[in-house]
Write a protein that holds these residues in place. Structure first.
Motif, mmCIF file in Angstrom:
data_model
loop_
_atom_site.group_PDB
_atom_site.id
_atom_site.type_symbol
_atom_site.label_atom_id
_atom_site.label_comp_id
_atom_site.label_asym_id
_atom_site.label_seq_id
_atom_site.Cartn_x
_atom_site.Cartn_y
_atom_site.Cartn_z
ATOM 1 N N LYS A 43 8.757 -21.838 11.753
ATOM 2 C CA LYS A 43 8.729 -23.197 12.307
ATOM 3 C C LYS A 43 8.126 -24.113 11.260
ATOM 4 O O LYS A 43 7.034 -23.843 10.746
ATOM 5 N N ARG A 44 8.820 -25.196 10.943
ATOM 6 C CA ARG A 44 8.380 -26.057 9.843
ATOM 7 C C ARG A 44 6.957 -26.580 10.029
ATOM 8 O O ARG A 44 6.180 -26.627 9.087
ATOM 9 N N ASP A 45 6.629 -27.017 11.237
ATOM 10 C CA ASP A 45 5.306 -27.625 11.448
ATOM 11 C C ASP A 45 4.240 -26.596 11.802
ATOM 12 O O ASP A 45 3.070 -26.936 11.973
ATOM 13 N N LYS A 46 4.646 -25.315 11.928
ATOM 14 C CA LYS A 46 3.683 -24.273 12.271
ATOM 15 C C LYS A 46 3.905 -23.014 11.431
ATOM 16 O O LYS A 46 3.736 -21.895 11.906
ATOM 17 N N GLY A 47 4.272 -23.235 10.178
ATOM 18 C CA GLY A 47 4.543 -22.093 9.305
ATOM 19 C C GLY A 47 3.292 -21.342 8.913
ATOM 20 O O GLY A 47 3.334 -20.136 8.666
ATOM 21 N N CYS A 48 2.161 -22.060 8.838
ATOM 22 C CA CYS A 48 0.917 -21.406 8.462
ATOM 23 C C CYS A 48 -0.264 -22.263 8.881
ATOM 24 O O CYS A 48 -0.100 -23.415 9.284
ATOM 25 N N GLY A 119 14.163 -18.973 4.474
ATOM 26 C CA GLY A 119 14.191 -18.812 3.023
ATOM 27 C C GLY A 119 13.885 -17.379 2.675
ATOM 28 O O GLY A 119 13.701 -16.529 3.561
ATOM 29 N N THR A 120 13.822 -17.066 1.393
ATOM 30 C CA THR A 120 13.317 -15.766 0.979
ATOM 31 C C THR A 120 11.805 -15.767 1.197
ATOM 32 O O THR A 120 11.211 -16.821 1.450
ATOM 33 N N ILE A 121 11.169 -14.631 1.064
ATOM 34 C CA ILE A 121 9.723 -14.569 1.251
ATOM 35 C C ILE A 121 9.001 -15.430 0.221
ATOM 36 O O ILE A 121 7.985 -16.078 0.522
ATOM 37 N N HIS A 122 9.526 -15.508 -0.996
ATOM 38 C CA HIS A 122 8.871 -16.321 -2.025
ATOM 39 C C HIS A 122 9.156 -17.812 -1.828
ATOM 40 O O HIS A 122 8.331 -18.650 -2.201
ATOM 41 N N ASP A 123 10.306 -18.158 -1.220
ATOM 42 C CA ASP A 123 10.545 -19.559 -0.845
ATOM 43 C C ASP A 123 9.534 -19.992 0.216
ATOM 44 O O ASP A 123 9.047 -21.123 0.204
ATOM 45 N N TYR A 124 9.228 -19.072 1.127
ATOM 46 C CA TYR A 124 8.234 -19.361 2.173
ATOM 47 C C TYR A 124 6.880 -19.679 1.539
ATOM 48 O O TYR A 124 6.216 -20.654 1.919
ATOM 49 N N VAL A 125 6.448 -18.867 0.570
ATOM 50 C CA VAL A 125 5.160 -19.088 -0.083
ATOM 51 C C VAL A 125 5.126 -20.461 -0.760
ATOM 52 O O VAL A 125 4.155 -21.218 -0.614
ATOM 53 N N VAL A 126 6.185 -20.811 -1.469
ATOM 54 C CA VAL A 126 6.250 -22.118 -2.126
ATOM 55 C C VAL A 126 6.183 -23.243 -1.096
ATOM 56 O O VAL A 126 5.452 -24.234 -1.270
ATOM 57 N N ALA A 127 6.932 -23.086 0.001
ATOM 58 C CA ALA A 127 6.943 -24.120 1.051
ATOM 59 C C ALA A 127 5.554 -24.305 1.653
ATOM 60 O O ALA A 127 5.137 -25.438 1.942
ATOM 61 N N MET A 128 4.809 -23.220 1.845
ATOM 62 C CA MET A 128 3.467 -23.320 2.416
ATOM 63 C C MET A 128 2.491 -23.945 1.418
ATOM 64 O O MET A 128 1.683 -24.807 1.778
ATOM 65 N N LEU A 129 2.558 -23.527 0.164
ATOM 66 C CA LEU A 129 1.638 -24.058 -0.847
ATOM 67 C C LEU A 129 1.819 -25.561 -1.044
ATOM 68 O O LEU A 129 0.852 -26.290 -1.261
ATOM 69 N N CYS A 130 3.072 -26.005 -0.967
ATOM 70 C CA CYS A 130 3.379 -27.415 -1.252
ATOM 71 C C CYS A 130 3.603 -28.238 0.014
ATOM 72 O O CYS A 130 3.878 -29.443 -0.079
ATOM 73 N N ASP A 131 3.499 -27.597 1.189
ATOM 74 C CA ASP A 131 3.742 -28.261 2.475
ATOM 75 C C ASP A 131 5.104 -28.963 2.468
ATOM 76 O O ASP A 131 5.227 -30.137 2.834
ATOM 77 N N LEU A 132 6.137 -28.241 2.046
ATOM 78 C CA LEU A 132 7.483 -28.794 2.011
ATOM 79 C C LEU A 132 8.040 -28.923 3.421
ATOM 80 O O LEU A 132 7.981 -27.970 4.205
ATOM 81 N N LYS A 133 8.551 -30.076 3.759
ATOM 82 C CA LYS A 133 9.106 -30.284 5.100
ATOM 83 C C LYS A 133 10.433 -29.539 5.266
ATOM 84 O O LYS A 133 10.796 -29.145 6.363
ATOM 85 N N VAL A 184 -1.119 -28.364 -1.997
ATOM 86 C CA VAL A 184 -1.730 -29.393 -1.141
ATOM 87 C C VAL A 184 -3.199 -29.088 -0.876
ATOM 88 O O VAL A 184 -3.926 -29.911 -0.323
ATOM 89 N N CYS A 185 -3.643 -27.877 -1.268
ATOM 90 C CA CYS A 185 -5.024 -27.438 -1.057
ATOM 91 C C CYS A 185 -5.448 -26.632 -2.267
ATOM 92 O O CYS A 185 -4.604 -26.126 -3.006
ATOM 93 N N GLU A 186 -6.737 -26.522 -2.457
ATOM 94 C CA GLU A 186 -7.224 -25.499 -3.376
ATOM 95 C C GLU A 186 -6.787 -24.148 -2.796
ATOM 96 O O GLU A 186 -6.759 -23.957 -1.575
ATOM 97 N N TRP A 187 -6.436 -23.194 -3.660
ATOM 98 C CA TRP A 187 -5.929 -21.898 -3.196
ATOM 99 C C TRP A 187 -6.590 -20.791 -3.988
ATOM 100 O O TRP A 187 -6.289 -20.602 -5.160
ATOM 101 N N HIS A 188 -7.535 -20.107 -3.381
ATOM 102 C CA HIS A 188 -8.279 -19.038 -4.050
ATOM 103 C C HIS A 188 -8.878 -19.502 -5.375
ATOM 104 O O HIS A 188 -8.933 -18.736 -6.344
ATOM 105 N N GLY A 189 -9.294 -20.746 -5.439
ATOM 106 C CA GLY A 189 -9.887 -21.269 -6.665
ATOM 107 C C GLY A 189 -8.908 -22.036 -7.537
ATOM 108 O O GLY A 189 -9.323 -22.783 -8.430
ATOM 109 N N ILE A 190 -7.605 -21.869 -7.322
ATOM 110 C CA ILE A 190 -6.615 -22.664 -8.061
ATOM 111 C C ILE A 190 -6.709 -24.109 -7.557
ATOM 112 O O ILE A 190 -6.690 -24.348 -6.351
ATOM 113 N N PRO A 191 -6.832 -25.087 -8.452
ATOM 114 C CA PRO A 191 -7.095 -26.457 -8.011
ATOM 115 C C PRO A 191 -5.972 -27.042 -7.158
ATOM 116 O O PRO A 191 -4.794 -26.694 -7.311
ATOM 117 N N LYS A 192 -6.344 -27.918 -6.263
ATOM 118 C CA LYS A 192 -5.376 -28.731 -5.533
ATOM 119 C C LYS A 192 -4.595 -29.561 -6.549
ATOM 120 O O LYS A 192 -5.161 -30.063 -7.525
#
Length: 415
Positions: A43-48, A119-133, A184-192
């Protein structure tokens, strides 16, 4: 075959947590690759949801399906033949994202109503990291899903819509090596604000990590097996797929293509053989560890080189001939030892791959050497001997072939 997205993301978190924090804080670009063909829905608005952990913010999957992997076998040949013919150079196969969507559409239509993104599992990760609509997918992954025209870089929307396919689930498509967005967020120390590359195919990234000359061929034998060569600049694949062809053309980088013989039978065949021997031994009332079986059968095979026994090892079928399974011929009483059978099995794995992309084709492509890689090849001297016996080229082993390294190199070279 399905896998838990939650467990995959947890494993990713553990990997990041193990890296030095001071190095993570310096990261400016993130390259991501993963297994092609598979599909996950969310779900786009509830992916993570983002939570705080020991190493900083991290995301946890929320309304997300299981990952249906490339190894999934729910789409039978009869089911696939009932689907519309794609306008694509790659033949449709079970485990391909679009084929899986069709299966749900016809067998469990209510399942699809719960999700509005895929998407593929790696597309999902990118979408969550960048908050892609809307998910963004590389040409590499799109081609691996089926129903994608690599020439004009577009989905077969007209064909899909006519058959009731939920085209709203299809991601946007971009060029491999392009930037999908920023964290869109800091991620395990990787800067926003770190730049995140569009998700790439693991196979293409593995090749990118080691292929420096167009005259090299890359041979990988891990769970499955692949043999690949670079096509000349400007090459375009055929407009329509040839289901009987053992060679597929995968989009690479900068508009180039790889010619790939991708066998479903590699180290997994040896693993199945070891498991069979261990089970037979157990049925005879004896106990033996599988690791001990593997060591002993390789040692036995090294003592046998002159064999007549022939093993066609395709116990998992092949995408171009899914109904053709394994067989054993030329069985003579002199070739029944464990060493003879193991040698024949290893020879068959390499010969099967060679039959898919023959030596003559490699010579015509100007191949001068083979880069050998993969866990099965690294730990099995008999396989290496058979590679050197069957291919008339120098074989170089130990070349680092790693999809994660390739993804990082792509980001570095496009920085």
């Amino acid at each position: 075959m399905e896998q838990s997205v939650q467990r995959i993301i947890r494993a990713l978190d553990e990997c990041l947590a193990a890296l030095p924090q001071q190095q993570l804080q310096r990261v400016s670009h993130i390259g991501i690759s993963g297994q092609m063909h598979g599909i996950v829905f969310w779900k786009r608005d509830k992916g993570c949801k983002w939570t705080e952990c020991d190493t900083g913010p991290a995301f946890e999957p929320e309304e997300v399906s299981q990952l249906v992997t490339w190894q999934d076998s729910r789409c039978s040949p009869a089911f696939l033949s009932s689907l519309p013919l794609p306008q694509s150079h790659i033949s449709l196969a079970t485990g391909f994202g679009c084929a899986t969507v069709y299966w749900y559409l016809k067998k469990r239509p209510d399942f699809l109503k719960s999700y509005d993104a895929a998407g593929t599992i790696h597309d999902y990760v990118v979408a969550m990291l960048c908050d892609l609509k809307k998910p963004l997918m590389s040409v590499q992954n799109a081609a691996s899903w089926g129903y994608f025209n690599s020439r004009n870089q577009s989905w077969n929307t007209d064909i899909l819509e006519k058959s009731g396919f939920p085209v709203h689930l299809l991601p946007e498509v971009g060029d491999p090596g392009s930037i999908a967005g920023r964290t869109v967020c800091e991620w395990h120390g990787i800067p926003k604000g770190a730049k995140v590359g569009i998700a790439l195919g693991d196979f293409q990234c593995s090749v990118y990590s080691c292929l420096t000359e167009r005259t090299d061929a890359v041979l990988n034998i891990s769970t499955s097996a692949q043999l690949t060569i670079s096509m000349p600049s400007g090459f375009q694949p055929p407009d329509t797929p040839d289901p009987s062809s053992a060679v597929a053309y995968f989009p690479y980088f900068s508009g180039d293509y790889l010619a790939v013989a991708a066998s479903l039978n590699g180290g997994n065949v040896l693993a199945a053989f070891v498991d069979m021997v261990a089970r037979w031994t157990e049925e005879l009332g004896l106990q033996v560890q599988e690791s001990a079986v593997y060591t002993k059968i390789i040692k036995a095979a090294l003592a046998q080189s002159d064999i007549k026994l022939s093993v066609h090892p395709t116990i998992f079928g092949e995408r171009h001939v899914p109904e053709q399974l394994a067989s054993v011929t030329n069985i003579a009483v002199s070739d029944l030892s464990l060493g003879h059978v193991t040698r024949a099995l290893c020879r068959g794995i390499v010969e099967n791959l060679c039959s898919m992309l023959p030596v003559q084709r490699l010579l015509e492509a100007g191949v001068r050497r083979i880069l050998g890689s993969g866990s099965a090849l690294a730990r099995n001297e008999v396989l290496r001997q058979e590679v050197e016996r069957i291919f008339p080229f120098p074989v170089v082993y130990g070349k680092d072939v790693d999809a994660a390294v390739g993804a990082a190199m792509v980001m570095l070279h496009r920085k």
